[in-house]
Every structure is written in structure tokens, then in C-alpha cells.
Scaffold this active site. Structure first.
Site, PDB file in Angstrom:
ATOM      1  N   CYS A 188      71.714  43.597  27.554  1.00  0.00           N
ATOM      2  CA  CYS A 188      70.589  43.312  28.454  1.00  0.00           C
ATOM      3  C   CYS A 188      70.082  41.880  28.245  1.00  0.00           C
ATOM      4  O   CYS A 188      69.597  41.551  27.168  1.00  0.00           O
ATOM      5  CB  CYS A 188      69.486  44.339  28.171  1.00  0.00           C
ATOM      6  N   CYS A 242      66.456  41.649  27.202  1.00  0.00           N
ATOM      7  CA  CYS A 242      66.288  42.046  25.797  1.00  0.00           C
ATOM      8  C   CYS A 242      66.637  40.878  24.875  1.00  0.00           C
ATOM      9  O   CYS A 242      65.934  40.628  23.896  1.00  0.00           O
ATOM     10  CB  CYS A 242      67.177  43.246  25.455  1.00  0.00           C
TER      11      CYS A 242
END
Length: 97
Positions: free
Chosen positions: A22, A25
């Protein structure tokens, strides 16, 4: 330590559910490291990879990453998904201290 114990380890606990793949993230990782430094152990911060903690992610109804959950005395008091400003996240954590 299991999750139930972890979320009660300090009066206020931050849990981040993330994924290695991600991009949001990845951008939040240095922000979380900085928050850990600033809070200097007064708040426990747990980062859980959803791919390694699938069952827990299901139990916590994690549908997007990153998802941040703040617990106060073991009870969920705040939850937000997505990339966010580090100061805003720090302010939110401190508002429960």
C-alpha cells in the site's frame, strides 16, 4: 501478547493496520516512527500487517489501509482510514491522553 492485552497495555494505544503493498501505508511509516519518538513510550503503538494478520483484520472490519484505531482503556474511541497529516494524528492521540 494477544490483541486484547495489547490494546490495554497503556491507557491510550494506537493500532495501525497496514499492507506492505500500500503506497499510502509506505508514506505513513516515517510519520508513525516520528510519532513514536515524540510520544516516547507514553502510548503503545502497534503496526499490524493485514496480510500477516488476516483473521484479526477481519474481526476489526478493516476494509482499507492504512486504518488507524485509538483505544482508551481497551475501548475503541476513534478510527480513521487513509493517509493523514502527522500532526493531526498526533493531536488526536494526545486528545485522549
Amino acid at each position: 501478547m494477544d490483541y486484547t492485552e495489547a490494546i490495554k497495555s497503556t491507557p491510550v494505544v494506537l493500532v495501525e493496520f497496514y499492507a506492505d503493498w500500500c503506497p499510502h501505508c509506505q508514506r505513513m511509516m516515517p510519520v508513525i516512527d516520528q510519532i513514536k519518538e515524540l510520544l516516547d513510550g507514553s502510548v503503545d503503538i502497534y503496526q499490524l500487517n493485514i496480510d500477516l494478520n488476516e483473521k484479526l483484520a477481519d474481526i476489526e472490519h478493516i476494509s482499507s489501509t492504512p486504518t488507524f484505531i485509538i483505544y482508551s482503556d481497551g475501548k475503541q474511541v476513534w478510527r480513521e482510514s487513509g493517509e493523514m497529516d502527522g500532526q493531526a494524528l498526533l493531536d488526536k492521540i494526545q486528545s485522549f491522553m
